[in-house]
Motif scaffolding. Structure first.
Motif, mmCIF file in Angstrom:
data_model
loop_
_atom_site.group_PDB
_atom_site.id
_atom_site.type_symbol
_atom_site.label_atom_id
_atom_site.label_comp_id
_atom_site.label_asym_id
_atom_site.label_seq_id
_atom_site.Cartn_x
_atom_site.Cartn_y
_atom_site.Cartn_z
ATOM 1 N N THR A 176 1.071 -1.441 -0.395
ATOM 2 C CA THR A 176 0.055 0.011 -0.110
ATOM 3 C C THR A 176 0.373 1.765 -0.202
ATOM 4 O OG1 THR A 176 -0.644 0.327 2.959
ATOM 5 C CG2 THR A 176 -1.954 -0.885 1.637
ATOM 6 N N THR A 177 2.559 0.867 -0.014
ATOM 7 C CA THR A 177 2.861 2.351 0.231
ATOM 8 C C THR A 177 4.644 2.751 -0.496
ATOM 9 O OG1 THR A 177 3.951 1.282 1.962
ATOM 10 C CG2 THR A 177 2.437 2.821 2.444
ATOM 11 N N SER A 178 5.019 3.489 -1.346
ATOM 12 C CA SER A 178 5.779 3.573 -1.918
ATOM 13 C C SER A 178 6.928 2.678 -0.916
ATOM 14 C CB SER A 178 6.289 4.962 -2.338
ATOM 15 O OG SER A 178 6.500 5.995 -1.134
ATOM 16 N N ASP A 179 7.091 3.056 0.177
ATOM 17 C CA ASP A 179 7.528 2.020 0.754
ATOM 18 C C ASP A 179 7.933 0.378 0.857
ATOM 19 O OD1 ASP A 179 8.938 4.439 3.041
ATOM 20 O OD2 ASP A 179 6.275 4.384 2.746
ATOM 21 N N ALA A 180 6.609 0.261 0.476
ATOM 22 C CA ALA A 180 7.025 -1.711 0.386
ATOM 23 C C ALA A 180 7.158 -1.299 -1.468
ATOM 24 C CB ALA A 180 5.710 -2.256 0.442
ATOM 25 N N VAL A 181 6.877 -0.555 -1.857
ATOM 26 C CA VAL A 181 7.352 -1.050 -3.987
ATOM 27 C C VAL A 181 8.378 -0.886 -4.193
ATOM 28 C CG1 VAL A 181 7.437 0.384 -5.953
ATOM 29 C CG2 VAL A 181 5.260 0.400 -4.899
ATOM 30 N N ASN A 182 9.479 0.476 -3.380
ATOM 31 C CA ASN A 182 11.247 0.517 -3.020
ATOM 32 C C ASN A 182 11.459 -0.842 -2.446
ATOM 33 O OD1 ASN A 182 10.507 2.886 -4.459
ATOM 34 N ND2 ASN A 182 10.769 3.800 -1.971
ATOM 35 N N PHE A 183 10.759 -1.369 -1.500
ATOM 36 C CA PHE A 183 11.285 -2.824 -0.883
ATOM 37 C C PHE A 183 11.699 -3.902 -1.949
ATOM 38 C CE2 PHE A 183 10.861 -6.762 1.224
ATOM 39 C CZ PHE A 183 11.849 -7.119 1.863
ATOM 40 N N VAL A 184 10.211 -4.140 -2.397
ATOM 41 C CA VAL A 184 10.314 -4.891 -3.050
ATOM 42 C C VAL A 184 11.077 -4.909 -4.656
ATOM 43 C CG1 VAL A 184 8.796 -6.379 -4.783
ATOM 44 C CG2 VAL A 184 7.638 -5.691 -2.969
ATOM 45 N N LEU A 185 11.470 -3.681 -5.258
ATOM 46 C CA LEU A 185 12.194 -3.655 -5.898
ATOM 47 C C LEU A 185 13.631 -4.185 -5.824
ATOM 48 C CD1 LEU A 185 10.458 -0.530 -7.240
ATOM 49 C CD2 LEU A 185 10.488 -2.156 -8.141
ATOM 50 N N GLU A 186 14.088 -3.429 -4.184
ATOM 51 C CA GLU A 186 15.189 -3.797 -4.085
ATOM 52 C C GLU A 186 15.664 -5.125 -3.150
ATOM 53 O OE1 GLU A 186 16.430 -0.380 -1.163
ATOM 54 O OE2 GLU A 186 15.747 0.954 -2.682
ATOM 55 N N ALA A 187 15.282 -5.654 -3.035
ATOM 56 C CA ALA A 187 15.518 -7.081 -1.991
ATOM 57 C C ALA A 187 15.082 -8.326 -3.558
ATOM 58 C CB ALA A 187 13.797 -7.380 -0.954
ATOM 59 N N GLU A 188 15.495 -9.572 -3.146
ATOM 60 C CA GLU A 188 15.752 -10.554 -4.419
ATOM 61 C C GLU A 188 14.807 -11.396 -3.540
ATOM 62 O OE1 GLU A 188 18.032 -11.305 -6.647
ATOM 63 O OE2 GLU A 188 19.487 -9.488 -6.027
ATOM 64 N N ASN A 189 14.591 -12.815 -4.564
ATOM 65 C CA ASN A 189 13.350 -13.081 -4.417
ATOM 66 C C ASN A 189 12.345 -12.614 -3.626
ATOM 67 O OD1 ASN A 189 15.050 -15.554 -5.393
ATOM 68 N ND2 ASN A 189 16.071 -14.858 -3.267
ATOM 69 N N VAL A 190 11.151 -11.949 -3.804
ATOM 70 C CA VAL A 190 10.273 -10.942 -3.253
ATOM 71 C C VAL A 190 9.897 -10.206 -4.714
ATOM 72 C CG1 VAL A 190 9.508 -9.041 -1.436
ATOM 73 C CG2 VAL A 190 11.470 -10.235 -0.771
ATOM 74 N N ALA A 191 8.098 -11.264 -3.757
ATOM 75 C CA ALA A 191 7.374 -10.360 -5.407
ATOM 76 C C ALA A 191 6.223 -9.761 -4.297
ATOM 77 C CB ALA A 191 6.424 -11.035 -6.108
ATOM 78 N N ALA A 192 5.222 -8.920 -4.306
ATOM 79 C CA ALA A 192 4.345 -8.445 -4.249
ATOM 80 C C ALA A 192 2.879 -8.544 -4.740
ATOM 81 C CB ALA A 192 4.428 -7.236 -3.645
ATOM 82 N N THR A 193 1.637 -8.190 -4.146
ATOM 83 C CA THR A 193 0.300 -8.695 -5.109
ATOM 84 C C THR A 193 0.295 -7.182 -4.325
ATOM 85 O OG1 THR A 193 -0.626 -9.231 -2.912
ATOM 86 C CG2 THR A 193 -0.405 -10.697 -4.504
ATOM 87 N N ILE A 194 -1.169 -6.588 -5.458
ATOM 88 C CA ILE A 194 -1.445 -5.855 -5.397
ATOM 89 C C ILE A 194 -3.107 -5.681 -5.330
ATOM 90 C CG2 ILE A 194 -1.876 -3.621 -6.429
ATOM 91 C CD1 ILE A 194 1.308 -3.580 -6.926
ATOM 92 N N THR A 195 -4.103 -5.028 -4.217
ATOM 93 C CA THR A 195 -5.315 -5.078 -4.878
ATOM 94 C C THR A 195 -5.878 -4.089 -6.048
ATOM 95 O OG1 THR A 195 -6.323 -3.977 -2.626
ATOM 96 C CG2 THR A 195 -5.192 -5.634 -2.520
#
Length: 342
Positions: A176-195
């Motif tokens: 839900t946040t730009s912080d989460a988007v940045n974390f996902v972009l930078e982290a290895e083996n991490v994806a995200a769902t969006i509602t």
């Protein structure tokens, strides 16, 4: 564009409850999606392979005759989950992930993990056998502002978790946040769902003309700058971001009271809502990959081969869906949207 044909999508985050509500809501998902990751937060939660197998059978029994749908099961991670549970989940073939809820974070999360480090033995085995961890990423500290809970969770728990288990595959659910988007972009083996609700609405939707409980979900809707960051991520063509509705049915009386439940019911019209959001962003050409390709790729499952067609034709979302003793109010109920399934 007046018509859009895409590979049939999957829902990588879905609540369908049990009993009568299950039988009411499941056909809405089946009409649009070939598969769905089923959330385990029943009462009591789905904590073992045997419980997941029994729940899976109840789901299969509720699939409308003549239609195809595959429930992808998850186990509810608790302080008492063991490495043996992970091995059993992998061996089952139908349990695809474990779900982490911080205790008390959302609906039916009272059995959740009290201290994430208590699960390190489990995470070690999950990393070894490559079973994904699905994360509800919010702290529950009462001194943390509700709009900051996701950001604080990243700093306090997710970053250390990735440092301890760099190869563990993680889905950061309903970001839900730009912080989460940045974390996902930078982290290895991490994806995200969006509602759909986090693509279409900011927190003003909760308060327009009064308190609007059917826009209340957890994580809560955020400010406009965060909504824009979520839209940019979803429409970017980056395979780290994919569809997960977090559709969560609650009866009207459980939403419209002095302590209403968190959750938006979007399964009725989810794909149409996503089309609305992607069209607003001038990115309908990116919807198929977001909805149909990136999720199965991350879960290492085959992509679907059937297709589904959306047509541009205005219709009104029903104001309510009848139940035996109550009713459901869909997300944005009563509003006119421009896309529907052919």
């Amino acid at each position: 564009m007046q018509k859009l044909t895409i590979t049939q999508p999957d829902d990588w985050h879905l609540h369908i409850r049990d009993g009568a509500i299950l039988k009411t809501v499941l056909p809405h998902t089946v009409r649009q999606f070939a598969r769905a990751i089923i959330m385990p937060n029943l009462k009591p939660p789905v904590r073992s392979v045997d419980e997941a197998a029994a729940y899976r059978e109840r789901i299969i029994a509720a699939i409308p005759a003549g239609q195809q749908f595959e429930p992808l099961m998850t186990l509810y991670l608790t302080d008492n989950t063991t490495p043996k549970d992970i091995i059993a989940a992998l061996a089952s073939g139908f349990v695809k992930a474990l779900k982490y809820y911080p205790a008390g974070a959302t609906t039916n999360s009272d059995f959740g993990v009290t201290d994430i480090r208590r699960c390190d033995r489990v995470f070690e085995v999950m990393e070894e056998v490559d079973l994904p961890l699905l994360v509800h990423g919010e702290v529950t500290d009462k001194d943390v502002d509700v709009f900051d809970r996701e950001k604080v969770f990243i700093e306090k728990y997710l970053l250390p978790l990735k440092q301890r288990f760099p190869k563990l595959r993680i889905v950061f659910e309903h970001i839900t946040t730009s912080d989460a988007v940045n974390f996902v972009l930078e982290a290895e083996n991490v994806a995200a769902t969006i509602t759909p609700q986090h693509l279409l609405f900011n927190r003003n939707a909760l308060f327009q003309g009064g308190l609007r409980p059917h826009f209340y979900c957890l994580p809560i809707l955020k400010g406009e700058e965060h909504r824009q960051a979520i839209v940019e991520a979803a429409t970017s063509g980056n395979p780290k971001f994919f569809l997960g509705t977090d559709s969560a049915p609650h009866t009207r009386n459980n939403k419209e009271n002095s302590c209403g439940c968190a959750g938006c019911y979007s399964a009725l019209h989810a794909l149409m809502l996503y089309a609305e959001a992607f069209e607003r962003a001038d990115a309908l050409d990116k919807l198929e990959a977001f909805a149909s390709f990136y999720g199965p790729d991350f879960y290492r499952l085959p992509r679907n081969t059937e297709q589904i067609t959306l047509v541009k034709s205005a219709w009104q979302i029903p104001a309510h869906i009848p139940l035996i003793e109550s009713e459901l109010v869909p997300l944005w109920g009563g509003h006119e949207i421009m896309w529907q399934i052919q």
